[in-house]
Scaffold this motif. Structure first.
Motif, short mmCIF file in Angstrom:
data_model
loop_
_atom_site.label_atom_id
_atom_site.label_comp_id
_atom_site.label_asym_id
_atom_site.label_seq_id
_atom_site.Cartn_x
_atom_site.Cartn_y
_atom_site.Cartn_z
N LEU A 346 5.04 39.15 -6.09
CA LEU A 346 4.67 37.89 -6.72
C LEU A 346 3.40 37.39 -6.03
O LEU A 346 3.37 37.28 -4.80
CB LEU A 346 5.78 36.85 -6.61
CG LEU A 346 5.66 35.64 -7.54
CD1 LEU A 346 7.02 35.02 -7.80
CD2 LEU A 346 4.72 34.57 -6.99
N ASN A 347 2.39 37.10 -6.83
CA ASN A 347 1.10 36.74 -6.27
C ASN A 347 0.57 35.47 -6.92
O ASN A 347 0.78 35.23 -8.11
CB ASN A 347 0.09 37.87 -6.48
CG ASN A 347 -1.34 37.42 -6.20
OD1 ASN A 347 -2.06 36.99 -7.10
ND2 ASN A 347 -1.72 37.48 -4.94
N GLU A 348 -0.14 34.69 -6.13
CA GLU A 348 -0.83 33.50 -6.62
C GLU A 348 -2.34 33.70 -6.53
O GLU A 348 -2.86 34.02 -5.47
CB GLU A 348 -0.43 32.27 -5.81
CG GLU A 348 1.04 31.90 -5.93
CD GLU A 348 1.44 30.85 -4.91
OE1 GLU A 348 1.72 29.72 -5.32
OE2 GLU A 348 1.49 31.19 -3.70
N GLN A 349 -3.01 33.56 -7.67
CA GLN A 349 -4.45 33.41 -7.76
C GLN A 349 -5.26 34.65 -7.33
O GLN A 349 -6.37 34.52 -6.84
CB GLN A 349 -4.90 32.20 -6.94
CG GLN A 349 -4.30 30.89 -7.44
CD GLN A 349 -4.56 29.74 -6.49
OE1 GLN A 349 -3.88 29.59 -5.48
NE2 GLN A 349 -5.54 28.91 -6.81
N CYS A 350 -4.72 35.83 -7.54
CA CYS A 350 -5.51 37.01 -7.16
C CYS A 350 -6.74 37.18 -8.04
O CYS A 350 -7.75 37.73 -7.60
CB CYS A 350 -4.65 38.27 -7.17
SG CYS A 350 -4.27 38.96 -8.79
N PHE A 351 -6.69 36.69 -9.29
CA PHE A 351 -7.87 36.79 -10.15
C PHE A 351 -8.93 35.79 -9.70
O PHE A 351 -10.12 36.10 -9.70
CB PHE A 351 -7.49 36.57 -11.61
CG PHE A 351 -6.73 37.72 -12.21
CD1 PHE A 351 -7.38 38.88 -12.60
CD2 PHE A 351 -5.35 37.65 -12.36
CE1 PHE A 351 -6.67 39.95 -13.13
CE2 PHE A 351 -4.64 38.71 -12.88
CZ PHE A 351 -5.30 39.86 -13.27
N GLN A 352 -8.52 34.61 -9.30
CA GLN A 352 -9.48 33.62 -8.83
C GLN A 352 -10.22 34.12 -7.59
O GLN A 352 -11.43 33.93 -7.45
CB GLN A 352 -8.77 32.31 -8.51
CG GLN A 352 -9.71 31.24 -7.97
CD GLN A 352 -8.99 29.94 -7.65
OE1 GLN A 352 -7.93 29.65 -8.19
NE2 GLN A 352 -9.57 29.15 -6.76
N TYR A 353 -9.46 34.77 -6.69
CA TYR A 353 -10.07 35.22 -5.43
C TYR A 353 -10.49 36.69 -5.46
O TYR A 353 -10.87 37.25 -4.44
CB TYR A 353 -9.10 34.97 -4.28
CG TYR A 353 -8.82 33.49 -4.07
CD1 TYR A 353 -9.83 32.64 -3.66
CD2 TYR A 353 -7.57 32.96 -4.33
CE1 TYR A 353 -9.59 31.29 -3.48
CE2 TYR A 353 -7.32 31.60 -4.14
CZ TYR A 353 -8.34 30.77 -3.72
OH TYR A 353 -8.09 29.43 -3.55
N ARG A 354 -10.38 37.34 -6.62
CA ARG A 354 -10.86 38.71 -6.83
C ARG A 354 -10.23 39.70 -5.86
O ARG A 354 -10.92 40.46 -5.17
CB ARG A 354 -12.39 38.76 -6.72
CG ARG A 354 -13.09 37.86 -7.71
CD ARG A 354 -14.57 37.80 -7.45
NE ARG A 354 -15.19 36.83 -8.36
CZ ARG A 354 -16.05 37.13 -9.33
NH1 ARG A 354 -16.40 38.38 -9.52
NH2 ARG A 354 -16.56 36.20 -10.08
N ASN A 371 2.18 37.46 -11.52
CA ASN A 371 0.98 36.76 -11.05
C ASN A 371 0.89 35.39 -11.72
O ASN A 371 1.25 35.23 -12.90
CB ASN A 371 -0.26 37.61 -11.36
CG ASN A 371 -1.54 36.79 -11.40
OD1 ASN A 371 -2.07 36.52 -12.49
ND2 ASN A 371 -2.02 36.37 -10.26
N VAL A 372 0.38 34.42 -10.96
CA VAL A 372 0.15 33.07 -11.48
C VAL A 372 -1.26 32.64 -11.13
O VAL A 372 -1.73 32.87 -10.02
CB VAL A 372 1.18 32.07 -10.89
CG1 VAL A 372 0.71 30.64 -11.06
CG2 VAL A 372 2.53 32.24 -11.55
N GLU A 373 -1.92 32.02 -12.09
CA GLU A 373 -3.22 31.40 -11.85
C GLU A 373 -3.12 29.91 -12.17
O GLU A 373 -2.44 29.52 -13.13
CB GLU A 373 -4.31 32.05 -12.72
CG GLU A 373 -4.53 33.52 -12.44
CD GLU A 373 -5.10 33.79 -11.06
OE1 GLU A 373 -5.87 32.95 -10.55
OE2 GLU A 373 -4.77 34.85 -10.48
N TYR A 374 -3.79 29.10 -11.36
CA TYR A 374 -3.75 27.65 -11.53
C TYR A 374 -5.05 27.09 -12.08
O TYR A 374 -5.05 26.22 -12.94
CB TYR A 374 -3.44 26.97 -10.19
CG TYR A 374 -2.17 27.43 -9.53
CD1 TYR A 374 -0.94 27.28 -10.15
CD2 TYR A 374 -2.19 28.03 -8.27
CE1 TYR A 374 0.23 27.70 -9.54
CE2 TYR A 374 -1.03 28.45 -7.65
CZ TYR A 374 0.18 28.29 -8.28
OH TYR A 374 1.33 28.71 -7.68
N ARG A 375 -6.16 27.55 -11.56
CA ARG A 375 -7.45 26.97 -11.93
C ARG A 375 -8.14 27.71 -13.07
O ARG A 375 -8.84 27.11 -13.88
CB ARG A 375 -8.37 26.93 -10.70
CG ARG A 375 -7.87 25.97 -9.64
CD ARG A 375 -8.97 25.65 -8.64
NE ARG A 375 -8.56 24.61 -7.71
CZ ARG A 375 -9.36 24.02 -6.85
NH1 ARG A 375 -10.63 24.38 -6.78
NH2 ARG A 375 -8.90 23.08 -6.04
#
Length: 609
Positions: A346-354, A371-375
């Protein structure tokens, strides 16, 4: 551990002349190894249970309902061993890396061959031929092969067995592990919304009772319990059990939480194991242990990479011992060492932080990634998430019920949130909402019960709409998206009198507010003078409620509070005077109030020194 496995483990322990500590070792993916010296078992692990005998068991492996058969005998100082794993039913079985003197297991996926061996203390690396004693293998068609290494000495701890938890035979139900593609909901705040069509619910251990877990099961869902294992949370019912000596520095973003000294398993282990016991007793299927990357943070303790590895493996072992699947939460740098021990990620914001590439090890091993993204908005990460075979969601950072799933069916789900704060689950009359979903194109209509909202913009996966003032006074409304005469499933929203929130410059709901100085300059680029008037922009002020402003914790004189002349419906402009005694700085707190309702904390402005 199941009753059958516990019995075998106890028997092995009772006959060990020179036992290795611990005599029973979990090797991840439901695999149990038992090691000792000079053991002489006629048969082990031949448990019984309901079901049918697998058709692909080799002819020399004894029949059983499911799982594994093991025969061990010692003749003339040599160990003869037969082991068979239903690897097709246990896709998570993989090479483990135990220390010297311990059992290890391997599998060749292409041929479904499996092996077992022990590691010689002087010969080193498990998996190398000269460093291990591979005893015997059951091939896919019933063929067998033998290997013999003269370098293996008689006094070497002998591998007694490798028992898999094919729990159809050993327990009333198998350990659940999520499939690669599993729809899910992650909700840790607010009243739990059981109407979300998701296969897996990840919810808080302490605020979710056994009846709710049972209801999720009745609806065909799986339930995962969220537990923080690396931090101290003072509001938890077992907070009094944590000794002061293991409490470290506060977390940077959560000042009421403190890091824990994960090296002290003697003190911390019993507390966390009791939490996992509670998780199991309530009927949960898995566990999400949070804050398992303390070694990368300023914890107040000199934690090392290896400290974290040892702690995380203990966490995984504790979950598996209770039949719970376990997630590796974030901790990307340690994935190569921890992959064999964890069932999903389970990961948070891996796309935001590349940094999503690190998670591909899980999917390559047949293990799900959530995966979850917030922004980021869904159209900014969903295409790539689907390509990587991730189960990705857009969520509000407060982790309430609002969600947008990257994978959708014929009737895509939608989330309704305050356009300024991103708070979900409710609506106030005349509030600007952000709507996330699919097919939000020109011509879309958004209804709140029988009243249409005012659609301000719509482009693909996101729209903005002002809720109708006619819903004022209602307890709940059903929000529906209509496209070409076809309506989406309704989303139930609680109606409140007001939900004031301030727009921010980066559209995150936190940080520098959307504020204009008396000079006409953006406050983000030029600090305001004390005594000057600033215009603060927000939404969610309701109907007919008095509006107040606070700057730096002090009441600010309000000169105007309403929709700007000719402005967007639902937009609030508050002209307020900066108090003469307000503190100077680049992050001075700003708050709006509508009646008794206050805007969320975390929005700031600049005041000149």
């Amino acid at each position: 551990m199941s009753t059958g496995l516990a019995a075998v483990a106890a028997a092995a322990d009772s006959v060990m002349g020179a036992a290795i500590a611990p005599p029973v070792r979990w090797l991840g993916a439901g695999v149990l190894g038992i090691c000792g010296r000079g053991l002489n078992f006629g048969a082990a692990g031949t448990g019984s249970g309901a079901g049918t005998t697998p058709s692909d068991l080799p002819p020399f492996c004894p029949s059983m309902a499911a799982g594994v058969s093991i025969r061990v005998s010692r003749t003339k100082g040599k160990l003869r061993f037969i082991w068979y794993s239903l690897s097709s039913r246990l896709p998570g079985l993989a090479k483990a890396r135990p220390g010297a003197g311990s059992v290890f297991l391997w599998r060749r996926a292409a041929t479904r061959e499996s092996g077992c061996g022990t590691v010689h203390p002087k010969l080193g690396n498990p998996g190398r031929a000269r460093g291990s004693m591979l005893l015997r293998n059951c091939g896919p068609m019933g063929s067998s092969r033998r290997w013999s290494y003269p370098g293996c000495v008689r006094t070497l701890p002998l591998c007694v067995g490798a028992l898999t938890c094919a729990l159809q035979a050993q327990q009333s139900s198998p350990m659940w592990r999520p499939a690669l593609q599993t729809s899910w909901q992650w909700q840790l705040t607010g009243a739990l919304d059981l109407s979300v069509d998701a296969e897996m619910y990840d919810v808080d251990l302490f605020t979710t009772d056994a009846a709710t877990v049972a209801e999720l099961h009745r609806r065909g869902r799986r339930a995962v319990c969220y537990v923080s294992v690396g931090t101290f949370e003072p509001w938890r019912p077992d907070a009094g059990r944590f000794p002061e000596s293991i409490k470290g520095r506060p977390l940077e973003d959560f000042a009421d939480e403190r890091w824990l000294d994960i090296r002290r398993w003697d003190l911390l282990g019993p507390i966390l194991e009791a939490r996992f016991d509670q998780c199991k007793a309530k009927g949960f299927d898995g566990v999400e242990p949070d804050n398992v990357d303390g070694y990368t943070n300023r914890t107040g303790f000199p934690l090392t990479y290896q400290d974290q590895i040892a702690f995380n493996r203990r966490i995984a072992d504790a979950a598996h011992a209770r039949g719970l699947s376990v997630a590796l939460k974030n901790d990307l740098d340690q994935i190569p060492d921890l992959l064999p021990y964890f069932d999903w990620a389970l990961n948070e914001q891996c796309f935001q932080y590349r940094e999503c590439s690190a998670l591909s090890r899980f999917t390559a091993a047949g293990k799900a990634v959530f995966n979850v993204e917030y922004r980021l908005q869904p159209d900014q990460f969903c295409p790539q998430a689907n390509q990587l075979n991730f189960n990705s969601l857009w969520k509000n950072i407060d982790l309430d019920a609002a969600r947008v799933a990257c994978r959708g069916g014929a009737a895509p789900e939608a989330a309704f949130v305050n356009a300024a704060s991103y708070a979900g689950g409710a609506v106030s009359p005349g509030e600007i909402l952000g709507v996330f979903g699919a097919g939000l194109t020109t011509g879309v209509r958004i209804w709140f019960d029988e009243f249409p909202g005012t659609v301000l913009a719509a482009h693909g996966t996101q729209a903005s709409v002002t809720s109708p003032v006619e819903i004022n006074g209602r307890g709940t409304v059903l929000a529906v998206i209509e496209r070409g005469g076809v309506r989406s499933p309704a989303v139930r929203l609680d109606v409140v009198a007001a939900r004031p929130a301030i727009f921010t410059m980066d559209a995150s709901g936190k940080g520098q507010g959307a504020i204009v100085n008396q000079t006409g300059a953006l406050n983000a680029s030029e600090p305001a003078l004390r005594g000057s008037v600033v215009s603060i922009f927000g939404t969610g002020h309701g109907v007919g409620l008095p509006v107040e402003a606070r700057i730096g914790g002090m009441a600010a004189e309000v000169l105007y509070a309403d929709v700007p002349p000719g402005g967007t419906p639902g937009l609030l402009q508050v002209n307020a005077r900066v108090p003469e005694s307000a503190a100077a700085g680049d992050a001075v707190a700003v708050e709006l109030r509508a009646g008794s309702y206050a805007s969320p904390a975390g929005v700031t402005m600049r005041i000149a020194r």
